[in-house]
Design an enzyme around this catalytic site. Structure first.
Site, PDB file in Angstrom:
ATOM      1  N   ASP A 225      39.360  38.074  51.575  1.00  0.00           N
ATOM      2  CA  ASP A 225      40.573  38.385  50.703  1.00  0.00           C
ATOM      3  C   ASP A 225      40.851  39.586  50.146  1.00  0.00           C
ATOM      4  OD1 ASP A 225      42.601  36.955  50.214  1.00  0.00           O
ATOM      5  OD2 ASP A 225      41.672  35.347  48.972  1.00  0.00           O
TER       6      ASP A 225
ATOM      7  N   GLU B 236      51.197  28.786  51.983  1.00  0.00           N
ATOM      8  CA  GLU B 236      50.343  27.779  50.834  1.00  0.00           C
ATOM      9  C   GLU B 236      51.508  27.106  49.878  1.00  0.00           C
ATOM     10  OE1 GLU B 236      47.373  29.452  48.147  1.00  0.00           O
ATOM     11  OE2 GLU B 236      47.208  28.002  47.027  1.00  0.00           O
TER      12      GLU B 236
HETATM   13  O1  KIV Z   1      41.552  32.387  48.194  1.00  0.00           O
HETATM   14  C1  KIV Z   1      41.497  31.236  48.745  1.00  0.00           C
HETATM   15  O2  KIV Z   1      40.774  30.389  48.947  1.00  0.00           O
HETATM   16  C2  KIV Z   1      42.761  30.929  49.660  1.00  0.00           C
HETATM   17  C3  KIV Z   1      43.137  29.844  50.251  1.00  0.00           C
HETATM   18  C4  KIV Z   1      43.608  28.958  49.242  1.00  0.00           C
HETATM   19  C5  KIV Z   1      44.244  30.090  51.259  1.00  0.00           C
HETATM   20  O3  KIV Z   1      43.617  31.953  49.374  1.00  0.00           O
END
Ligand code: KIV
Length: 265
Positions: free
Chosen positions: A84, A182
Protein backbone atom coordinates in the site's frame (compact mmCIF):
# COMPACT_ATOMS: atom_id res chain seq x y z
CA UNK A 1 2.58 -24.55 -8.79
CA UNK A 2 4.39 -21.62 -10.37
CA UNK A 3 4.64 -18.08 -9.06
CA UNK A 4 1.56 -15.90 -9.38
CA UNK A 5 2.08 -12.92 -11.67
CA UNK A 6 -0.26 -10.30 -13.05
CA UNK A 7 -0.58 -12.51 -16.19
CA UNK A 8 -1.80 -15.39 -13.99
CA UNK A 9 -4.46 -13.09 -12.50
CA UNK A 10 -5.53 -11.78 -15.94
CA UNK A 11 -5.88 -15.38 -17.08
CA UNK A 12 -7.93 -16.24 -13.96
CA UNK A 13 -10.28 -13.33 -14.70
CA UNK A 14 -10.72 -14.49 -18.29
CA UNK A 15 -11.36 -18.07 -17.11
CA UNK A 16 -13.83 -16.95 -14.41
CA UNK A 17 -11.60 -18.45 -11.69
CA UNK A 18 -11.85 -16.45 -8.46
CA UNK A 19 -8.75 -14.83 -6.94
CA UNK A 20 -8.06 -15.18 -3.18
CA UNK A 21 -6.34 -12.21 -1.53
CA UNK A 22 -5.51 -11.56 2.13
CA UNK A 23 -3.49 -8.97 4.01
CA UNK A 24 -0.27 -9.95 5.77
CA UNK A 25 2.37 -7.98 7.63
CA UNK A 26 4.87 -10.52 8.96
CA UNK A 27 6.79 -13.69 8.18
CA UNK A 28 4.93 -16.26 10.33
CA UNK A 29 1.46 -15.49 8.98
CA UNK A 30 2.88 -15.24 5.45
CA UNK A 31 4.18 -18.84 5.72
CA UNK A 32 0.68 -19.99 6.73
CA UNK A 33 -0.92 -17.95 3.95
CA UNK A 34 1.41 -19.39 1.31
CA UNK A 35 0.75 -22.93 2.57
CA UNK A 36 -3.01 -22.34 2.27
CA UNK A 37 -2.72 -21.67 -1.48
CA UNK A 38 -3.52 -17.93 -1.48
CA UNK A 39 -2.97 -16.03 -4.76
CA UNK A 40 -2.16 -12.51 -3.59
CA UNK A 41 -0.90 -10.89 -0.36
CA UNK A 42 -1.62 -7.24 0.35
CA UNK A 43 0.64 -5.45 2.81
CA UNK A 44 -2.17 -3.03 3.57
CA UNK A 45 -1.99 0.19 5.51
CA UNK A 46 -4.67 -1.50 7.64
CA UNK A 47 -1.57 -2.45 9.64
CA UNK A 48 -2.05 0.99 11.19
CA UNK A 49 -5.23 -0.34 12.81
CA UNK A 50 -4.53 -4.02 13.46
CA UNK A 51 -0.79 -3.99 14.21
CA UNK A 52 -0.12 -0.48 15.49
CA UNK A 53 -3.46 0.16 17.23
CA UNK A 54 -4.24 3.50 15.59
CA UNK A 55 -7.81 4.69 15.05
CA UNK A 56 -7.19 5.12 11.32
CA UNK A 57 -4.61 4.33 8.63
CA UNK A 58 -3.42 7.94 8.44
CA UNK A 59 -0.36 7.68 10.74
CA UNK A 60 1.20 4.81 8.72
CA UNK A 61 4.51 5.81 7.12
CA UNK A 62 6.35 4.66 4.00
CA UNK A 63 9.01 3.23 6.33
CA UNK A 64 6.32 1.12 8.08
CA UNK A 65 5.12 -0.36 4.79
CA UNK A 66 8.70 -1.00 3.62
CA UNK A 67 9.46 -2.79 6.91
CA UNK A 68 6.35 -5.00 6.80
CA UNK A 69 6.67 -5.72 3.07
CA UNK A 70 10.26 -6.87 3.62
CA UNK A 71 9.05 -9.18 6.45
CA UNK A 72 6.54 -10.72 4.07
CA UNK A 73 8.89 -10.94 1.08
CA UNK A 74 11.57 -12.75 3.11
CA UNK A 75 9.38 -15.89 3.22
CA UNK A 76 6.82 -15.42 0.43
CA UNK A 77 7.36 -17.92 -2.38
CA UNK A 78 4.41 -18.01 -4.71
CA UNK A 79 2.00 -15.12 -4.00
CA UNK A 80 1.97 -11.81 -5.84
CA UNK A 81 2.67 -9.21 -3.16
CA UNK A 82 1.11 -5.73 -3.25
CA UNK A 83 2.27 -2.92 -0.95
CA UNK A 84 0.00 0.00 0.00
CA UNK A 85 1.04 3.60 -0.66
CA UNK A 86 0.28 5.25 2.69
CA UNK A 87 -1.52 8.56 3.28
CA UNK A 88 0.43 11.61 2.02
CA UNK A 89 3.02 9.47 0.20
CA UNK A 90 1.63 9.97 -3.32
CA UNK A 91 0.53 13.60 -3.45
CA UNK A 92 2.39 14.28 -6.71
CA UNK A 93 3.60 11.91 -9.46
CA UNK A 94 7.20 12.52 -8.39
CA UNK A 95 6.49 11.79 -4.73
CA UNK A 96 4.53 8.68 -5.74
CA UNK A 97 7.43 7.44 -7.86
CA UNK A 98 9.85 7.93 -4.96
CA UNK A 99 7.48 6.02 -2.65
CA UNK A 100 6.92 3.21 -5.17
CA UNK A 101 10.69 2.98 -5.64
CA UNK A 102 11.15 2.36 -1.91
CA UNK A 103 8.29 -0.15 -1.68
CA UNK A 104 9.65 -2.14 -4.62
CA UNK A 105 13.43 -1.77 -4.15
CA UNK A 106 13.69 -1.88 -0.33
CA UNK A 107 10.49 -3.79 0.46
CA UNK A 108 10.54 -6.06 -2.60
CA UNK A 109 6.84 -5.57 -3.51
CA UNK A 110 5.62 -6.67 -6.94
CA UNK A 111 2.91 -3.99 -7.19
CA UNK A 112 1.76 -0.88 -5.32
CA UNK A 113 -1.79 0.14 -4.38
CA UNK A 114 -3.09 3.70 -4.45
CA UNK A 115 -6.41 4.95 -3.09
CA UNK A 116 -8.29 7.38 -5.32
CA UNK A 117 -9.92 7.93 -8.69
CA UNK A 118 -9.78 10.95 -11.00
CA UNK A 119 -7.25 12.94 -8.92
CA UNK A 120 -4.81 10.00 -9.12
CA UNK A 121 -4.94 9.38 -12.88
CA UNK A 122 -1.85 11.45 -13.70
CA UNK A 123 0.09 9.66 -10.93
CA UNK A 124 -1.01 6.22 -12.10
CA UNK A 125 0.03 7.13 -15.68
CA UNK A 126 3.41 8.34 -14.40
CA UNK A 127 4.05 5.13 -12.45
CA UNK A 128 2.79 2.74 -15.12
CA UNK A 129 5.01 4.41 -17.74
CA UNK A 130 8.00 3.72 -15.47
CA UNK A 131 7.41 0.00 -14.98
CA UNK A 132 5.59 0.29 -11.65
CA UNK A 133 2.58 -2.07 -11.59
CA UNK A 134 -0.35 -0.26 -9.95
CA UNK A 135 -3.50 -1.49 -8.22
CA UNK A 136 -6.23 1.16 -7.84
CA UNK A 137 -8.59 1.36 -4.83
CA UNK A 138 -12.10 2.87 -5.11
CA UNK A 139 -15.30 2.97 -3.04
CA UNK A 140 -14.64 3.34 0.67
CA UNK A 141 -11.13 4.76 0.88
CA UNK A 142 -9.95 4.69 4.52
CA UNK A 143 -7.29 7.37 3.87
CA UNK A 144 -10.18 9.81 3.09
CA UNK A 145 -12.04 8.95 6.29
CA UNK A 146 -12.17 12.53 7.60
CA UNK A 147 -13.50 13.77 4.25
CA UNK A 148 -16.08 10.96 4.08
CA UNK A 149 -17.17 11.53 7.68
CA UNK A 150 -17.18 7.85 8.64
CA UNK A 151 -16.75 4.27 7.42
CA UNK A 152 -19.88 4.00 5.26
CA UNK A 153 -20.97 2.18 2.12
CA UNK A 154 -20.09 4.25 -0.97
CA UNK A 155 -21.70 4.49 -4.43
CA UNK A 156 -25.33 4.12 -3.40
CA UNK A 157 -26.64 7.20 -5.23
CA UNK A 158 -26.90 7.06 -9.03
CA UNK A 159 -24.36 9.85 -9.59
CA UNK A 160 -21.92 8.44 -7.06
CA UNK A 161 -22.15 5.02 -8.69
CA UNK A 162 -21.52 6.53 -12.13
CA UNK A 163 -18.51 8.41 -10.79
CA UNK A 164 -16.96 5.24 -9.33
CA UNK A 165 -17.55 3.39 -12.61
CA UNK A 166 -15.95 6.26 -14.55
CA UNK A 167 -12.98 6.29 -12.15
CA UNK A 168 -12.51 2.53 -12.61
CA UNK A 169 -12.41 2.84 -16.40
CA UNK A 170 -10.11 5.88 -16.06
CA UNK A 171 -7.70 3.96 -13.82
CA UNK A 172 -7.52 1.10 -16.31
CA UNK A 173 -6.86 3.55 -19.16
CA UNK A 174 -4.15 5.24 -17.08
CA UNK A 175 -2.38 1.89 -16.74
CA UNK A 176 -3.65 0.35 -13.49
CA UNK A 177 -3.42 -3.44 -13.72
CA UNK A 178 -5.69 -4.37 -10.82
CA UNK A 179 -8.45 -2.72 -8.81
CA UNK A 180 -9.80 -3.04 -5.27
CA UNK A 181 -13.43 -2.04 -4.63
CA UNK A 182 -14.29 -1.52 -0.96
CA UNK A 183 -17.80 -1.39 0.52
CA UNK A 184 -19.98 -0.63 -2.47
CA UNK A 185 -23.31 -2.17 -3.57
CA UNK A 186 -22.90 -5.59 -5.20
CA UNK A 187 -24.66 -4.57 -8.43
CA UNK A 188 -22.31 -1.63 -8.94
CA UNK A 189 -19.29 -3.85 -8.29
CA UNK A 190 -20.57 -6.36 -10.84
CA UNK A 191 -21.05 -3.61 -13.44
CA UNK A 192 -17.52 -2.31 -12.87
CA UNK A 193 -16.07 -5.84 -13.07
CA UNK A 194 -17.69 -6.31 -16.48
CA UNK A 195 -16.64 -2.85 -17.70
CA UNK A 196 -12.89 -3.34 -17.17
CA UNK A 197 -10.46 -6.03 -18.33
CA UNK A 198 -8.22 -5.85 -15.25
CA UNK A 199 -8.89 -8.12 -12.24
CA UNK A 200 -11.29 -6.51 -9.75
CA UNK A 201 -10.96 -7.58 -6.10
CA UNK A 202 -13.80 -6.82 -3.71
CA UNK A 203 -14.11 -6.30 0.04
CA UNK A 204 -17.72 -5.71 1.00
CA UNK A 205 -18.52 -5.55 -2.73
CA UNK A 206 -20.48 -8.78 -3.25
CA UNK A 207 -19.52 -11.99 -5.01
CA UNK A 208 -19.69 -10.91 -8.67
CA UNK A 209 -16.18 -9.55 -8.82
CA UNK A 210 -12.98 -11.37 -9.85
CA UNK A 211 -11.72 -12.06 -6.33
CA UNK A 212 -12.00 -11.21 -2.64
CA UNK A 213 -9.72 -9.58 -0.10
CA UNK A 214 -10.06 -9.56 3.69
CA UNK A 215 -7.95 -8.09 6.44
CA UNK A 216 -6.25 -11.14 8.01
CA UNK A 217 -7.04 -10.18 11.61
CA UNK A 218 -10.73 -9.65 10.74
CA UNK A 219 -11.18 -13.14 9.29
CA UNK A 220 -9.41 -14.56 12.35
CA UNK A 221 -11.80 -12.66 14.61
CA UNK A 222 -9.04 -10.89 16.52
CA UNK A 223 -9.89 -7.25 15.84
CA UNK A 224 -10.91 -4.82 18.55
CA UNK A 225 -14.15 -3.76 16.83
CA UNK A 226 -17.33 -5.85 16.52
CA UNK A 227 -17.35 -8.20 13.55
CA UNK A 228 -17.96 -6.15 10.40
CA UNK A 229 -21.06 -7.19 8.45
CA UNK A 230 -19.04 -8.08 5.33
CA UNK A 231 -16.52 -10.25 7.22
CA UNK A 232 -16.75 -13.95 8.11
CA UNK A 233 -14.84 -15.26 11.13
CA UNK A 234 -13.18 -18.31 9.56
CA UNK A 235 -11.07 -19.10 12.65
CA UNK A 236 -14.19 -19.49 14.82
CA UNK A 237 -15.53 -21.97 12.25
CA UNK A 238 -12.34 -23.96 11.62
CA UNK A 239 -10.46 -23.86 14.92
CA UNK A 240 -6.96 -23.34 13.50
CA UNK A 241 -5.20 -20.59 11.56
CA UNK A 242 -4.26 -22.96 8.71
CA UNK A 243 -7.81 -24.34 8.60
CA UNK A 244 -9.26 -20.83 8.51
CA UNK A 245 -6.98 -19.72 5.68
CA UNK A 246 -7.71 -22.84 3.61
CA UNK A 247 -11.45 -22.47 4.21
CA UNK A 248 -11.27 -18.84 3.06
CA UNK A 249 -9.41 -19.77 -0.15
CA UNK A 250 -11.93 -22.57 -0.84
CA UNK A 251 -14.92 -20.31 -0.10
CA UNK A 252 -13.62 -17.59 -2.43
CA UNK A 253 -12.92 -20.09 -5.25
CA UNK A 254 -16.39 -21.66 -4.84
CA UNK A 255 -18.08 -18.24 -4.53
CA UNK A 256 -19.45 -19.37 -1.17
CA UNK A 257 -17.98 -16.20 0.33
CA UNK A 258 -19.27 -13.53 0.40
CA UNK A 259 -22.85 -14.72 0.96
CA UNK A 260 -25.97 -12.52 0.91
CA UNK A 261 -25.47 -11.49 4.55
CA UNK A 262 -21.99 -10.09 3.76
CA UNK A 263 -23.28 -8.05 0.81
CA UNK A 264 -24.45 -4.43 0.49
CA UNK A 265 -27.44 -3.53 -1.74
O1 KIV B 1 -5.16 -1.68 3.89
C1 KIV B 1 -5.85 -2.66 3.59
O2 KIV B 1 -5.82 -3.71 4.23
C2 KIV B 1 -6.73 -2.54 2.44
C3 KIV B 1 -7.77 -3.60 2.26
C4 KIV B 1 -8.87 -3.40 3.21
C5 KIV B 1 -8.24 -3.68 0.85
O3 KIV B 1 -6.65 -1.61 1.71
Amino acid sequence: MGKITISTLDEMKRAGEKIAVITSYDASFTRQIEKAGMDVILVGDSLGNVVQGHESTLPVTVGDIVYHTANVMRVSERCLVIADMPFMSHGTPKQALDTAGRLMKEGGAHMVKIEGGAPQLETVRHLAARAVPVCGHLGLMPQSIHQLGGYRVQGRGEHEGERILKDAVGLQQAGAQMLVLECIPALLAEEITRAVDIPVIGIGAGKDVDGQVLVLYDMLGITMHDTLSFVRDFLAEEGSVQGALRAYVDAVRAQAFPAEEHTFK
